[in-house]
Write a protein that holds these residues in place. Structure first.
Motif, PDB file in Angstrom:
ATOM      1  N   LYS A 199       0.814  -1.259   0.087  1.00  0.00           N
ATOM      2  CA  LYS A 199      -0.056  -0.043  -0.114  1.00  0.00           C
ATOM      3  C   LYS A 199       0.916   1.451  -0.226  1.00  0.00           C
ATOM      4  CE  LYS A 199      -3.429  -2.599   2.684  1.00  0.00           C
ATOM      5  NZ  LYS A 199      -4.063  -2.762   4.202  1.00  0.00           N
ATOM      6  N   GLY A 200       1.698   1.501  -1.121  1.00  0.00           N
ATOM      7  CA  GLY A 200       2.422   2.623  -1.200  1.00  0.00           C
ATOM      8  C   GLY A 200       3.986   2.344  -0.576  1.00  0.00           C
ATOM      9  N   LEU A 201       4.386   1.420  -0.863  1.00  0.00           N
ATOM     10  CA  LEU A 201       5.979   0.931  -0.213  1.00  0.00           C
ATOM     11  C   LEU A 201       6.824   1.494  -0.838  1.00  0.00           C
ATOM     12  CD1 LEU A 201       6.973  -2.315   1.240  1.00  0.00           C
ATOM     13  CD2 LEU A 201       8.394  -1.275  -0.405  1.00  0.00           C
ATOM     14  N   ASN A 202       7.875   2.088  -0.144  1.00  0.00           N
ATOM     15  CA  ASN A 202       8.914   3.103  -0.636  1.00  0.00           C
ATOM     16  C   ASN A 202      10.321   2.043   0.012  1.00  0.00           C
ATOM     17  OD1 ASN A 202       8.233   5.249  -2.217  1.00  0.00           O
ATOM     18  ND2 ASN A 202       6.922   5.565  -0.536  1.00  0.00           N
ATOM     19  N   LEU A 203      11.087   1.792  -0.860  1.00  0.00           N
ATOM     20  CA  LEU A 203      12.554   1.201  -0.309  1.00  0.00           C
ATOM     21  C   LEU A 203      13.644   1.465  -1.503  1.00  0.00           C
ATOM     22  CD1 LEU A 203      13.777  -0.488   1.799  1.00  0.00           C
ATOM     23  CD2 LEU A 203      13.076  -2.462   0.423  1.00  0.00           C
ATOM     24  N   GLU A 204      14.834   1.594  -0.836  1.00  0.00           N
ATOM     25  CA  GLU A 204      15.968   1.705  -1.993  1.00  0.00           C
ATOM     26  C   GLU A 204      17.168   0.965  -1.162  1.00  0.00           C
ATOM     27  OE1 GLU A 204      18.965   4.706  -4.275  1.00  0.00           O
ATOM     28  OE2 GLU A 204      17.336   5.585  -2.903  1.00  0.00           O
ATOM     29  N   ILE A 205      17.632   0.026  -1.935  1.00  0.00           N
ATOM     30  CA  ILE A 205      18.701  -0.953  -1.813  1.00  0.00           C
ATOM     31  C   ILE A 205      20.008  -0.591  -2.482  1.00  0.00           C
ATOM     32  CG2 ILE A 205      19.568  -3.467  -1.110  1.00  0.00           C
ATOM     33  CD1 ILE A 205      16.449  -4.085  -1.388  1.00  0.00           C
ATOM     34  N   PRO A 206      20.959   0.140  -2.246  1.00  0.00           N
ATOM     35  CA  PRO A 206      21.872   0.440  -2.943  1.00  0.00           C
ATOM     36  C   PRO A 206      22.870  -0.871  -3.147  1.00  0.00           C
ATOM     37  CG  PRO A 206      21.747   1.996  -1.239  1.00  0.00           C
ATOM     38  CD  PRO A 206      20.862   0.882  -0.930  1.00  0.00           C
TER      39      PRO A 206
END
Length: 243
Positions: free
Chosen positions: A19-26
């Motif tokens: 439901k609107g997930l934000n994630l960044e995995i460098p």
């Protein structure tokens, strides 16, 4: 270089899960996701991998800046995504060696063939690292394997395919402490500045062996809290009451 999830929404059989997930995995980092049952952790990994049961209704999944929403599962795999399943499937009639060889062959340019000698040399070296009996090369994929053997086999596949981003969906479930240490050793051997990991787990014990750079808490389809490795220790002590 990163695996980036932007405002991701996804459903299963019409039921909203993400439901609107934000994630960044460098690239170069290990991120762990923890959270209560039903929060959407496994759904996230399967949506990234392109599982057909899940419908993306909004947002983007970017692999090093490229939107992979329209790619099929095999195309995402060849692009560098690997998913280690919580419950690995059995593939009767297909040996481990033939399965891995076919997967690697599919990544080569048309007309180019795998060097069989180099392939078996690499596979046996990886199996030795994971303390796997070499007889497993001739056995059907995961057929009749114990839980721990299946998980080691998943890590063997990951090591052989050499992906850019590795998704581990509760790889620690069902493992005794010896198998857990071996699996973690295999994962740690693959850590590099050019590879990112998303580790989904319920338990701190896995993170004792695979040290994360960041820990995220997921609830009701979103990331609700993020922090360093100490966040996992906090969750181990106090649980999810703060949610």
């Amino acid at each position: 270089m990163s695996l980036t999830i932007e405002n991701l929404h996804a459903t299963v059989d019409g039921t909203p899960i993400l439901k609107g997930l934000n994630l960044e995995i460098p690239a170069g980092e290990v991120h762990a996701i923890m959270g209560p049952n039903g929060s959407g952790k496994s759904t996230l990994s399967k949506v990234i991998a392109g599982h057909d049961d899940y419908e993306v209704t909004g947002g983007r999944v970017l692999l090093d800046g490229v939107d992979i929403a329209d790619l099929e599962v095999d195309e995402r795999s060849r692009a560098g995504i690997f998913l280690a399943f919580q419950y690995p499937a059995e593939v009767p009639g297909v040996s481990n060696a033939n399965f891995l060889r076919a997967a690697l062959q599919s990544r080569l340019p048309k007309g180019e063939e795998i060097d069989a000698v180099a392939f078996y040399k690499q596979m046996y070296a990886r199996m030795d690292e994971l303390e796997m009996d070499r007889k497993f090369t001739g056995r059907a994929v995961n057929e009749g394997f114990s839980g721990g053997e299946k998980k080691r086999n998943e890590i063997l596949q990951m090591m052989m395919l050499d992906p850019r981003y590795c998704l581990l969906d509760e790889t620690d479930s069902g493992l005794d402490i010896d198998a857990l240490q071996v699996v973690a050793k295999g994962v740690n051997s693959m850590r590099s500045p050019n590879r990112g990991f998303l580790v989904i787990t319920h338990y701190q014990r896995l993170l004792d062996y695979i040290k994360p750079d960041k820990v995220h808490v997921m609830a009701d389809g979103r990331i609700v809290k993020s922090g360093g490795p100490e966040l996992a220790l906090e969750l181990e002590k106090s649980g999810y009451d703060f949610l």
